[in-house]
Write an enzyme that holds these catalytic residues in place. Structure first.
Site, PDB file in Angstrom:
ATOM      1  CD  GLU A  92      12.323  -5.079  38.100  1.00 58.71           C
ATOM      2  OE1 GLU A  92      13.349  -5.216  38.769  1.00 58.71           O
ATOM      3  OE2 GLU A  92      12.202  -4.226  37.214  1.00 58.71           O
ATOM      4  CB  CYS A 105       3.833   0.566  39.098  1.00 65.73           C
ATOM      5  SG  CYS A 105       4.361   0.500  37.408  1.00 65.73           S
ATOM      6  CB  CYS A 112       7.519  -5.366  26.549  1.00 66.43           C
ATOM      7  SG  CYS A 112       6.265  -4.480  25.590  1.00 66.43           S
ATOM      8  CB  CYS A 116       9.562   1.516  23.220  1.00 57.92           C
ATOM      9  SG  CYS A 116       7.804   1.273  22.954  1.00 57.92           S
ATOM     10  CB  CYS A 119      11.184   0.864  27.022  1.00 62.00           C
ATOM     11  SG  CYS A 119      10.489  -0.203  28.292  1.00 62.00           S
ATOM     12  CB  CYS A 352       9.090   5.374  33.963  1.00 59.60           C
ATOM     13  SG  CYS A 352       7.538   5.799  34.624  1.00 59.60           S
TER      14      CYS A 352
HETATM   15  N1  SAH Z   1       3.730  -0.778  27.832  1.00 61.78           N
HETATM   16  C1  SAH Z   1       2.982   0.253  28.419  1.00 61.78           C
HETATM   17  C2  SAH Z   1       3.104   0.328  29.918  1.00 61.78           C
HETATM   18  C3  SAH Z   1       4.458   0.085  30.496  1.00 61.78           C
HETATM   19  S1  SAH Z   1       5.679   1.300  30.189  1.00 61.78           S
HETATM   20  C4  SAH Z   1       3.307   1.586  27.780  1.00 61.78           C
HETATM   21  O1  SAH Z   1       4.253   1.661  27.020  1.00 61.78           O
HETATM   22  O2  SAH Z   1       2.566   2.530  28.040  1.00 61.78           O
HETATM   23  C5  SAH Z   1       5.199   2.572  31.336  1.00 61.78           C
HETATM   24  C6  SAH Z   1       5.670   3.969  30.947  1.00 61.78           C
HETATM   25  O3  SAH Z   1       7.090   4.095  31.098  1.00 61.78           O
HETATM   26  C7  SAH Z   1       5.357   4.316  29.513  1.00 61.78           C
HETATM   27  O4  SAH Z   1       4.793   5.591  29.418  1.00 61.78           O
HETATM   28  C8  SAH Z   1       6.720   4.293  28.885  1.00 61.78           C
HETATM   29  O5  SAH Z   1       6.772   5.060  27.743  1.00 61.78           O
HETATM   30  C9  SAH Z   1       7.596   4.802  29.993  1.00 61.78           C
HETATM   31  N2  SAH Z   1       9.005   4.489  29.808  1.00 61.78           N
HETATM   32  C10 SAH Z   1       9.536   3.398  29.229  1.00 61.78           C
HETATM   33  N3  SAH Z   1      10.884   3.459  29.248  1.00 61.78           N
HETATM   34  C11 SAH Z   1      11.212   4.612  29.864  1.00 61.78           C
HETATM   35  C12 SAH Z   1      12.445   5.215  30.229  1.00 61.78           C
HETATM   36  N4  SAH Z   1      13.611   4.630  29.957  1.00 61.78           N
HETATM   37  N5  SAH Z   1      12.413   6.387  30.873  1.00 61.78           N
HETATM   38  C13 SAH Z   1      11.225   6.958  31.190  1.00 61.78           C
HETATM   39  N6  SAH Z   1      10.042   6.439  30.883  1.00 61.78           N
HETATM   40  C14 SAH Z   1      10.022   5.276  30.232  1.00 61.78           C
HETATM   41 FE1  SF4 Z   2       6.784  -2.290  26.024  1.00 59.72          FE
HETATM   42 FE2  SF4 Z   2       8.436  -0.601  27.206  1.00 59.72          FE
HETATM   43 FE3  SF4 Z   2       7.291   0.068  24.904  1.00 59.72          FE
HETATM   44 FE4  SF4 Z   2       5.791  -0.057  27.149  1.00 59.72          FE
HETATM   45  S1  SF4 Z   2       7.477   1.370  26.732  1.00 59.72           S
HETATM   46  S2  SF4 Z   2       5.299  -0.900  25.103  1.00 59.72           S
HETATM   47  S3  SF4 Z   2       6.838  -1.775  28.194  1.00 59.72           S
HETATM   48  S4  SF4 Z   2       8.744  -1.616  25.193  1.00 59.72           S
END
Ligand code: SAH
Ligand code: SF4
Length: 387
Positions: A92, A105, A112, A116, A119, A352
């Protein structure tokens, strides 16, 4: 014969390709301009190239766009594209227009591997890294589709900023990321300033150090917790790159960064990381007064508080707004710059952490995450005022 995808190259890469075929470097400059500035993919129309070169290109090369699975526009103007990257994977890309800028973006991986807790990309697991051409094809398509749609004149821009904040951990795909960043910055291509290109990382300290040497663009670090125990649970790669290493790499980065601060992203999770005491812990971390970092190591920063975008499997909730405000107040009272991110495009799942695409999980992260949730329950914090 598989055609060479010219979107895979930065200027040096194209120049090397040209040199191997007896062509001068300025041909690479011309090609870069045709492809990225004019959006041309038909070599026959690249009129200032010699006919012999055009024929050579047509026989061996292509500008490989990504097939579009869908495009959605949100009520607030946010546009989300879903691109097919083969073998059942889709990624996306999101465009977020604002009064004074347009931010694109980009995704760096199909899925990934970091996994996390909060996420939705992480929950889907990991399929593969994107190539440079697949990273740039997202920008290439968005740039030229938006130019046509908005009837922009030469010199006018829809995309003024690029953030590597879509699906994937960009620094885990460093080899493909670097030429893509160089094309974004190249005046013969998109000509974006380093300040307007942001790499967001979950905190791969050693690769932050490499980026500092190779291509220091703006840096956002997804922190989410100010102590190692909680960060280990939320961002699993913290076990390999603990806060002490991460904060040192961040501070080191600033010597070459285009801005004099690092952006720390902090996703606000109800009862997990959002108490006033945890805000104070964050103040102490960035000011070098935390047991998790080197004493005295201060990292000039801006803190971006992100309201959690919930998705069913997460088992987590968004912090109430009053709690986010109280958290921000602790940071601001300590003299830090803290902002609360507006959520955009959530009616089309483009906010996000909602970028889920379609990922064929080759790593079974999804299953591992489910198991880990049973092993490491995140304790709600008992302290602080509940809204
Ligand atoms: N992997 C990288 C970039 C992609 S994620 C990273 O983790 O920085 C982009 C942003 O979205 C990151 O700051 C991440 O912490 C945030 N993010 C991920 N899941 C989210 C969620 N469910 N709600 C809000 N922000 C989220
Ligand atoms: Fe990967 Fe999502 Fe963690 Fe970013 S926030 S490192 S995209 S798992």
């Amino acid at each position: 014969m598989k055609l060479v995808n010219l979107l895979d190259f930065d200027l040096d890469g194209l120049a090397a390709w040209c040199a191997e075929r007896g062509e001068k470097r300025f041909r690479a400059v011309q090609l870069l301009r045709w492809i990225h500035q004019k959006g041309e993919s038909d070599f026959g129309r690249m009129t200032d190239l010699a006919r012999s070169l055009r024929e050579k290109l047509a026989g061996h090369c292509e500008v490989r766009a990504l097939p579009i699975v869908s495009e959605h526009q949100s009520a607030d103007g946010t546009v989300k594209w879903l691109f097919d990257v083969g073998s059942g994977n889709a990624i996306e890309t999101v465009f977020i227009p604002e009064a004074d800028r347009g931010t694109l973006c980009l995704s760096s991986q199909a899925g990934c591997a970091v996994g996390c807790r909060f996420c939705s990309t992480g929950h889907q697991g990991f399929s593969r890294n994107l190539s440079t051409g697949e990273i740039l094809a997202q920008l290439w398509h968005a740039e030229h589709a938006l130019r046509a749609r908005l009837a922009l004149k030469p010199g006018e821009r829809a995309i003024t900023n690029v953030v590597m904040m879509g699906m994937g951990e960009p620094l885990q795909n460093y080899g493909a990321l670097l030429p893509a960043l160089r094309v974004m910055l190249d005046d013969h291509a998109y000509g974006l300033s380093r300040r307007r290109v942001t790499v967001s990382t979950s905190g791969m300290a050693r690769l932050i150090d490499r980026l500092r040497e190779d291509c220091p663009v703006a840096l956002a670090v997804s922190l989410h917790a100010a102590n190692d125990d909680l960060r280990d649970a939320l961002v699993p790669l913290n076990r390999k790159h603990p806060l002490a290493d991460l904060m040192q790499s961040c501070q080191h980065y600033l010597a070459r960064a285009p801005r004099d601060f690092i952006t720390f992203e902090y996703c606000m999770l109800d009862g997990v990381n959002d108490s006033p005491e945890q805000a104070q812990e964050l103040v102490d971390l960035v000011n070098g007064r935390s047991p998790c970092t080197v004493p005295g190591l201060r990292v000039p920063c801006k803190i971006n508080l992100i309201p959690f975008n919930p998705f069913p499997q997460s088992g987590l909730r968004r912090s109430p707004h009053e709690r986010v405000l109280a958290f921000a107040r602790v940071l601001q009272d300590a003299g830090l710059v803290a902002t609360i991110r507006k959520t955009r495009g959530d009616d089309i799942d483009a906010a996000c952490g909602q970028l889920a695409g379609e990922v064929l999980d080759r790593t079974r992260i999804h299953e591992r995450l489910q198991r880990r949730r049973e092993i490491i329950p995140i304790q709600p914090v008992a302290t602080g005022v509940r809204a």
